[in-house]
Design a protein around this motif. Sequence first.
Motif, PDB file in Angstrom:
ATOM      1  N   ARG A 202       0.261  -8.231  -2.265  1.00 44.37           N
ATOM      2  CA  ARG A 202       0.700  -8.599  -0.925  1.00 44.37           C
ATOM      3  C   ARG A 202       2.213  -8.707  -0.856  1.00 44.37           C
ATOM      4  N   THR A 203       2.818  -9.264  -1.895  1.00 43.19           N
ATOM      5  CA  THR A 203       4.275  -9.395  -1.914  1.00 43.19           C
ATOM      6  C   THR A 203       4.945  -8.035  -1.888  1.00 43.19           C
ATOM      7  N   GLY A 204       4.433  -7.103  -2.707  1.00 48.94           N
ATOM      8  CA  GLY A 204       5.019  -5.769  -2.753  1.00 48.94           C
ATOM      9  C   GLY A 204       4.864  -5.025  -1.440  1.00 48.94           C
ATOM     10  N   PHE A 205       3.703  -5.155  -0.827  1.00 46.28           N
ATOM     11  CA  PHE A 205       3.431  -4.519   0.456  1.00 46.28           C
ATOM     12  C   PHE A 205       4.378  -5.047   1.528  1.00 46.28           C
ATOM     13  N   GLU A 206       4.511  -6.365   1.598  1.00 46.99           N
ATOM     14  CA  GLU A 206       5.380  -6.978   2.610  1.00 46.99           C
ATOM     15  C   GLU A 206       6.844  -6.625   2.369  1.00 46.99           C
ATOM     16  N   GLN A 207       7.239  -6.564   1.104  1.00 49.82           N
ATOM     17  CA  GLN A 207       8.632  -6.242   0.803  1.00 49.82           C
ATOM     18  C   GLN A 207       8.971  -4.816   1.201  1.00 49.82           C
TER      19      GLN A 207
ATOM     20  N   ALA B  86      10.486   4.537  -5.297  1.00 49.23           N
ATOM     21  CA  ALA B  86      10.729   3.506  -6.303  1.00 49.23           C
ATOM     22  C   ALA B  86       9.654   2.422  -6.283  1.00 49.23           C
ATOM     23  N   SER B  87       8.774   2.480  -5.319  1.00 55.40           N
ATOM     24  CA  SER B  87       7.749   1.462  -5.145  1.00 55.40           C
ATOM     25  C   SER B  87       6.370   2.072  -5.311  1.00 55.40           C
ATOM     26  N   ARG B  88       5.353   1.228  -5.353  1.00 54.83           N
ATOM     27  CA  ARG B  88       3.988   1.688  -5.153  1.00 54.83           C
ATOM     28  C   ARG B  88       3.787   1.871  -3.659  1.00 54.83           C
ATOM     29  N   VAL B  89       2.866   2.743  -3.283  1.00 58.63           N
ATOM     30  CA  VAL B  89       2.490   2.843  -1.873  1.00 58.63           C
ATOM     31  C   VAL B  89       1.001   2.542  -1.679  1.00 58.63           C
ATOM     32  N   TRP B  90       0.272   2.426  -2.793  1.00 56.61           N
ATOM     33  CA  TRP B  90      -1.119   1.966  -2.737  1.00 56.61           C
ATOM     34  C   TRP B  90      -1.194   0.681  -3.546  1.00 56.61           C
ATOM     35  N   PHE B  91      -1.342  -0.439  -2.847  1.00 58.36           N
ATOM     36  CA  PHE B  91      -1.364  -1.748  -3.492  1.00 58.36           C
ATOM     37  C   PHE B  91      -2.814  -2.225  -3.543  1.00 58.36           C
ATOM     38  N   ASN B  92      -3.332  -2.438  -4.751  1.00 56.94           N
ATOM     39  CA  ASN B  92      -4.710  -2.898  -4.858  1.00 56.94           C
ATOM     40  C   ASN B  92      -4.820  -3.952  -5.949  1.00 56.94           C
TER      41      ASN B  92
ATOM     42  N   LEU C 191      -3.697  11.955   9.082  1.00 54.09           N
ATOM     43  CA  LEU C 191      -2.422  11.643   8.424  1.00 54.09           C
ATOM     44  C   LEU C 191      -2.028  12.746   7.449  1.00 54.09           C
ATOM     45  N   TYR C 192      -3.003  13.243   6.706  1.00 52.82           N
ATOM     46  CA  TYR C 192      -2.750  14.273   5.699  1.00 52.82           C
ATOM     47  C   TYR C 192      -2.241  15.556   6.354  1.00 52.82           C
ATOM     48  N   GLU C 193      -2.913  15.985   7.410  1.00 55.56           N
ATOM     49  CA  GLU C 193      -2.526  17.241   8.064  1.00 55.56           C
ATOM     50  C   GLU C 193      -1.171  17.125   8.749  1.00 55.56           C
ATOM     51  N   ALA C 194      -0.842  15.948   9.250  1.00 54.91           N
ATOM     52  CA  ALA C 194       0.447  15.742   9.911  1.00 54.91           C
ATOM     53  C   ALA C 194       1.560  15.430   8.919  1.00 54.91           C
ATOM     54  N   ARG C 195       1.234  15.325   7.634  1.00 54.23           N
ATOM     55  CA  ARG C 195       2.200  14.990   6.577  1.00 54.23           C
ATOM     56  C   ARG C 195       2.825  13.626   6.827  1.00 54.23           C
ATOM     57  N   THR C 196       2.013  12.705   7.319  1.00 58.86           N
ATOM     58  CA  THR C 196       2.465  11.342   7.584  1.00 58.86           C
ATOM     59  C   THR C 196       2.324  10.510   6.318  1.00 58.86           C
ATOM     60  N   ARG C 197       3.321   9.715   6.027  1.00 64.95           N
ATOM     61  CA  ARG C 197       3.288   8.889   4.820  1.00 64.95           C
ATOM     62  C   ARG C 197       2.393   7.668   5.035  1.00 64.95           C
ATOM     63  N   LEU C 198       1.722   7.279   3.966  1.00 63.39           N
ATOM     64  CA  LEU C 198       0.770   6.178   4.016  1.00 63.39           C
ATOM     65  C   LEU C 198       1.148   5.112   2.998  1.00 63.39           C
ATOM     66  N   VAL C 199       1.152   3.862   3.452  1.00 63.96           N
ATOM     67  CA  VAL C 199       1.282   2.710   2.563  1.00 63.96           C
ATOM     68  C   VAL C 199       0.067   1.831   2.835  1.00 63.96           C
ATOM     69  N   ALA C 200      -0.637   1.422   1.788  1.00 59.14           N
ATOM     70  CA  ALA C 200      -1.894   0.705   2.005  1.00 59.14           C
ATOM     71  C   ALA C 200      -2.022  -0.464   1.045  1.00 59.14           C
ATOM     72  N   ILE C 201      -2.737  -1.481   1.513  1.00 57.00           N
ATOM     73  CA  ILE C 201      -3.116  -2.592   0.653  1.00 57.00           C
ATOM     74  C   ILE C 201      -4.633  -2.693   0.698  1.00 57.00           C
ATOM     75  N   ALA C 202      -5.256  -2.615  -0.461  1.00 57.73           N
ATOM     76  CA  ALA C 202      -6.711  -2.506  -0.524  1.00 57.73           C
ATOM     77  C   ALA C 202      -7.258  -3.412  -1.618  1.00 57.73           C
ATOM     78  N   VAL C 203      -8.554  -3.702  -1.505  1.00 59.80           N
ATOM     79  CA  VAL C 203      -9.211  -4.524  -2.523  1.00 59.80           C
ATOM     80  C   VAL C 203      -9.303  -3.774  -3.843  1.00 59.80           C
ATOM     81  N   GLY C 204      -9.500  -2.461  -3.777  1.00 66.33           N
ATOM     82  CA  GLY C 204      -9.652  -1.687  -4.994  1.00 66.33           C
ATOM     83  C   GLY C 204      -8.969  -0.344  -4.926  1.00 66.33           C
ATOM     84  N   ALA C 205      -9.156   0.465  -5.955  1.00 62.56           N
ATOM     85  CA  ALA C 205      -8.607   1.817  -6.009  1.00 62.56           C
ATOM     86  C   ALA C 205      -9.350   2.706  -5.019  1.00 62.56           C
TER      87      ALA C 205
END
Length: 368
Positions: free
Chosen positions: A226-231, A213-219, A317-331
């Motif tokens: 930042r608010t979405g990432f922290e929430q 229901a959320s974004r997992v790549w915040f840019n 992370l990809y090979e282990a099927r680990t989920r990623l949530v990131a906050i970045a300056v850009g896409a």
Amino acid sequence: MPSRIARAYETRLKQGLLTRDPAQVGAVAALSRLEIDLGKRRLFGGAPQVTGVYLWGPPGRGKSILMDLFFADAPEPRKTRAHFHAFMARVHDLIRQWREGDRASRQRVFGTHRGDDPIEPVAALIASEARLLCFDELQVSDIADAMILGRLFDALFQKKVVVCITSNRAPDQLYRDGINRPLFTPFIDRIVEHCQVVALAGARDWRLDRMKASRVWFNGEDGARRTGFEQLWADLRGGMPECPAHLAVLGRDVVIARTAGGLARATFDQLCEAPLGPQDYLAIAERFHTLFIEDIPLLGPDRRQAARRFVTLIDALYEARTRLVAIAVGAPEQIYPAGDGAFEFERTVSRLNEMSSVSWLDQARPRE
């Protein structure tokens, strides 16, 4: 009168912080029983022996959140809540202190210095600190842990320590196919003897639903990212306390400062500017089901080494099927557009976009 945990659970349902799930009813009832039993006191002879709770089921069904509610109001002043890995890391450290310590240092830490076997003084120290031990995400994959657990918990139960445990596995499935597993099975017997085993196997993965229901790549540059990432971090953590995790990698101690159960959080610089390599990233990917990465910058040719480490991290992370949530300056496409290895970085861009999709979240398998 409803128990404290039952009231807290109903309050969060009314506040919309939780969604009612019939599969959780049995878990709340078991934790209510444990709460009531912990509050009982014998007229003579101190506290009675109390049957704990072993709550197991697939990831994301609310086990940790229910334990948090129980722990917050459990009527026992001497109580400890910890991720099981953190607890065992301390146990190993205490065993080391006993074996390496002289008479004075043993006396200072343990209050005694006699004997060669460290299990009894370690158990006595733990029992002196807490009558109630709450462990999140119990799993056993290390033979050193497997060899210790049976004897340690024998000693703890003899001292009337009560445990509340969450796990993704039923007791009889712990350390399945492990080396020398027959030496581990007494621990399983003790857990079944001293705990009410409750399965929480609802059809819905609430953690996955929240991520989808959320974004997992915040840019972007706005404060909303930042608010979405922290929430999302707060929602998935569900009140679990943060603590550092220590990963043993090739004889080194790799520390992830902010973790909560199977969640880990670190900055880009901590992961990719530090001298970490493939084995470190593999250990992180295997240990955690979700990694939050903060402050991913736009990289130029002068930071090609950090870009290479980032590629290796994402591959792990990809090979282990680990989920990623990131906050970045850009896409993802903007992170490293030019420099040594920029062409190879395009595969990482593809993987980052895939890992941000709902289909990836559906397919990813959290670590236990």
